[in-house]
Design a protein around this motif. Structure first.
Motif, PDB file in Angstrom:
ATOM      1  N   ASN A 184       0.851  -1.187   0.000  1.00 44.88           N
ATOM      2  CA  ASN A 184       0.000   0.000   0.000  1.00 44.88           C
ATOM      3  C   ASN A 184       0.890   1.241   0.000  1.00 44.88           C
ATOM      4  O   ASN A 184       2.124   1.128  -0.029  1.00 44.88           O
ATOM      5  CB  ASN A 184      -0.984  -0.019   1.177  1.00 44.88           C
ATOM      6  CG  ASN A 184      -0.297  -0.016   2.521  1.00 44.88           C
ATOM      7  OD1 ASN A 184       0.862   0.372   2.673  1.00 44.88           O
ATOM      8  ND2 ASN A 184      -1.017  -0.470   3.542  1.00 44.88           N
ATOM      9  N   SER A 185       0.291   2.406   0.052  1.00 51.27           N
ATOM     10  CA  SER A 185       1.077   3.645  -0.020  1.00 51.27           C
ATOM     11  C   SER A 185       1.979   3.849   1.190  1.00 51.27           C
ATOM     12  O   SER A 185       2.919   4.633   1.147  1.00 51.27           O
ATOM     13  CB  SER A 185       0.151   4.850  -0.201  1.00 51.27           C
ATOM     14  OG  SER A 185      -0.770   4.906   0.864  1.00 51.27           O
ATOM     15  N   SER A 186       1.710   3.129   2.284  1.00 52.63           N
ATOM     16  CA  SER A 186       2.565   3.198   3.473  1.00 52.63           C
ATOM     17  C   SER A 186       3.734   2.227   3.411  1.00 52.63           C
ATOM     18  O   SER A 186       4.557   2.190   4.321  1.00 52.63           O
ATOM     19  CB  SER A 186       1.740   2.902   4.728  1.00 52.63           C
ATOM     20  OG  SER A 186       0.682   3.799   4.854  1.00 52.63           O
ATOM     21  N   TRP A 241      -0.334   1.638 -10.028  1.00 57.78           N
ATOM     22  CA  TRP A 241      -0.051   1.333  -8.626  1.00 57.78           C
ATOM     23  C   TRP A 241       0.599  -0.041  -8.525  1.00 57.78           C
ATOM     24  O   TRP A 241       1.527  -0.243  -7.747  1.00 57.78           O
ATOM     25  CB  TRP A 241      -1.365   1.388  -7.850  1.00 57.78           C
ATOM     26  CG  TRP A 241      -1.308   0.866  -6.455  1.00 57.78           C
ATOM     27  CD1 TRP A 241      -0.684   1.465  -5.384  1.00 57.78           C
ATOM     28  CD2 TRP A 241      -1.888  -0.334  -5.957  1.00 57.78           C
ATOM     29  NE1 TRP A 241      -0.852   0.689  -4.253  1.00 57.78           N
ATOM     30  CE2 TRP A 241      -1.597  -0.414  -4.582  1.00 57.78           C
ATOM     31  CE3 TRP A 241      -2.637  -1.349  -6.527  1.00 57.78           C
ATOM     32  CZ2 TRP A 241      -2.018  -1.465  -3.778  1.00 57.78           C
ATOM     33  CZ3 TRP A 241      -3.067  -2.393  -5.721  1.00 57.78           C
ATOM     34  CH2 TRP A 241      -2.750  -2.433  -4.364  1.00 57.78           C
ATOM     35  N   LYS A 253       4.317   0.423  -9.549  1.00 58.92           N
ATOM     36  CA  LYS A 253       5.050   1.322  -8.660  1.00 58.92           C
ATOM     37  C   LYS A 253       5.193   0.780  -7.235  1.00 58.92           C
ATOM     38  O   LYS A 253       6.163   1.057  -6.558  1.00 58.92           O
ATOM     39  CB  LYS A 253       4.370   2.688  -8.620  1.00 58.92           C
ATOM     40  CG  LYS A 253       4.488   3.452  -9.916  1.00 58.92           C
ATOM     41  CD  LYS A 253       3.781   4.781  -9.827  1.00 58.92           C
ATOM     42  CE  LYS A 253       3.932   5.559 -11.107  1.00 58.92           C
ATOM     43  NZ  LYS A 253       3.232   6.843 -11.047  1.00 58.92           N
ATOM     44  N   GLN A 254       4.218  -0.007  -6.782  1.00 60.78           N
ATOM     45  CA  GLN A 254       4.220  -0.520  -5.410  1.00 60.78           C
ATOM     46  C   GLN A 254       4.523  -2.013  -5.333  1.00 60.78           C
ATOM     47  O   GLN A 254       4.345  -2.631  -4.285  1.00 60.78           O
ATOM     48  CB  GLN A 254       2.872  -0.230  -4.753  1.00 60.78           C
ATOM     49  CG  GLN A 254       2.564   1.250  -4.564  1.00 60.78           C
ATOM     50  CD  GLN A 254       3.512   1.914  -3.606  1.00 60.78           C
ATOM     51  OE1 GLN A 254       4.199   2.845  -3.963  1.00 60.78           O
ATOM     52  NE2 GLN A 254       3.579   1.448  -2.374  1.00 60.78           N
TER      53      GLN A 254
END
Length: 98
Positions: free
Chosen positions: A27-29, A82, A85-86
């Motif tokens: 996730n973004s975290s 996403w 990138k993640q």
């Protein structure tokens, strides 16, 4: 189960991943939060992008710019996505015959 290192470049994902590979996504975290199934050589989108099978929420669009609804659908694996990138790591459950 074999862990496969992430390709360094976007273009190498199609060359190195196999159909059925599990691609784990942060996730973004930076915490592992999602897994998708790599479709690979058995299917590409009309615009030539590799496909994944995913059940993520809305906000994704197909090659014709039609929104893909919630649920399990094929989605494009794009260089600005996403998913790319993640990406965290890949697990191969189905042997590659080597």
């Amino acid at each position: 189960v074999k862990r496969v290192e992430l390709p360094k470049e976007y273009a190498d994902y199609e060359k190195e991943l196999l159909t059925g590979d599990l691609l784990f996504v942060n996730n973004s975290s930076g915490t592992l939060s999602h897994v998708v199934l790599w479709v690979g050589k058995i299917g590409v989108s009309p615009d030539g992008e590799p496909l994944i099978l995913d059940s993520t929420g809305s906000g994704n669009y197909d090659a014709n710019r039609v929104e893909i609804p919630d649920g399990i659908y094929l989605r494009s694996f794009k260089p600005n996505s996403w998913y790319f990138k993640q990406a965290s790591h890949v697990l191969r459950v189905i042997p590659d015959g080597k």
